[in-house]
Write an enzyme that holds these catalytic residues in place. Structure first.
Site, PDB file in Angstrom:
ATOM      1  N   LYS A 114      -9.783  42.663 -19.582  1.00 60.64           N
ATOM      2  CA  LYS A 114      -9.470  42.755 -18.147  1.00 60.64           C
ATOM      3  C   LYS A 114     -10.770  42.714 -17.359  1.00 60.64           C
ATOM      4  O   LYS A 114     -11.857  42.733 -17.911  1.00 60.64           O
ATOM      5  CB  LYS A 114      -8.731  44.060 -17.815  1.00 60.64           C
ATOM      6  CG  LYS A 114      -7.464  44.305 -18.606  1.00 60.64           C
ATOM      7  CD  LYS A 114      -6.343  43.384 -18.259  1.00 60.64           C
ATOM      8  CE  LYS A 114      -5.126  43.685 -19.136  1.00 60.64           C
ATOM      9  NZ  LYS A 114      -4.138  42.663 -19.071  1.00 60.64           N
TER      10      LYS A 114
ATOM     11  N   SER B 220      -2.597  37.240 -19.101  1.00 63.09           N
ATOM     12  CA  SER B 220      -2.993  38.212 -18.077  1.00 63.09           C
ATOM     13  C   SER B 220      -4.323  37.910 -17.387  1.00 63.09           C
ATOM     14  O   SER B 220      -4.579  38.427 -16.313  1.00 63.09           O
ATOM     15  CB  SER B 220      -3.039  39.626 -18.652  1.00 63.09           C
ATOM     16  OG  SER B 220      -4.155  39.790 -19.500  1.00 63.09           O
TER      17      SER B 220
END
Length: 188
Positions: A80, A39
């Site tokens: 993230k 990701s």
């Protein structure tokens, strides 16, 4: 005999102090994390070992484009990038990030965006305003996060994750220390 006993005691004392210091550093200051999954590609790779600065957000609030580690569930932490801050709106339109309606450059994705075939976008259109599960404005004490690999990331666009509260944030990932050929500061 007393000298040997004193020497053993000194070694034991040094070992206990080292263990206590390691515990304090790992619990309150810095800890390791291993990136799991794609990701955050291309900037972070699956298997990258990183150091997380846990004290930074005790003193300061997250800033745009910080790479953060947070508790996504009770058993799992995610990594993230902070995109939106409290009081802001976030929108992706035609592969451009808009914060409060103003375009914001994402230099950490410039190469990937430039390599898209004609007519393709790196990040699908998204708007907090059009979302069924997000507020129109990021509330105080929360951030909007995205993975760098926008087509393969569970992030704030997902109803299962949504906005991240400051309380969920463990710290900011600052240094890749393994593999050695990737040693260096995280791409911020």
């Amino acid at each position: 005999m007393a000298k040997k006993k004193s020497e053993w005691f000194d070694w034991l004392k040094a070992l206990l102090i080292a263990i206590l210091l390691a515990f304090i550093v790992r619990t309150f200051l810095f800890s390791p994390i291993i990136v799991e999954g794609p990701s955050m590609q291309p900037n972070l790779q699956n298997g990258d070992h990183m150091i997380v600065n846990k004290i930074n957000y005790k003193l300061n609030e997250p800033e745009r484009f910080d790479i953060v580690v947070f508790h996504a569930t009770e058993k799992r932490d995610y990594i993230k990038r902070v995109i939106g801050l409290p009081g802001e709106t976030v929108e992706m339109r035609a592969d451009t990030l808009y914060i409060d309606g103003e375009p914001v450059e994402e230099s950490f994705l410039a190469t990937e965006k430039s390599q898209q075939a004609s007519g393709q976008v790196y990040t699908m259109n998204f708007s907090m305003e059009d979302s069924q599960y997000l507020p129109e404005v990021i509330p105080e004490g929360h951030v909007f996060v995205l993975g760098d690999n926008r087509s393969n990331s569970t992030d704030s666009r997902s109803s299962s994750l949504g906005l991240i509260s400051y309380d969920q944030i463990v710290g900011n990932a600052v240094l890749i220390y393994w593999p050695i050929n990737r040693f260096g500061f995280a791409n911020e």
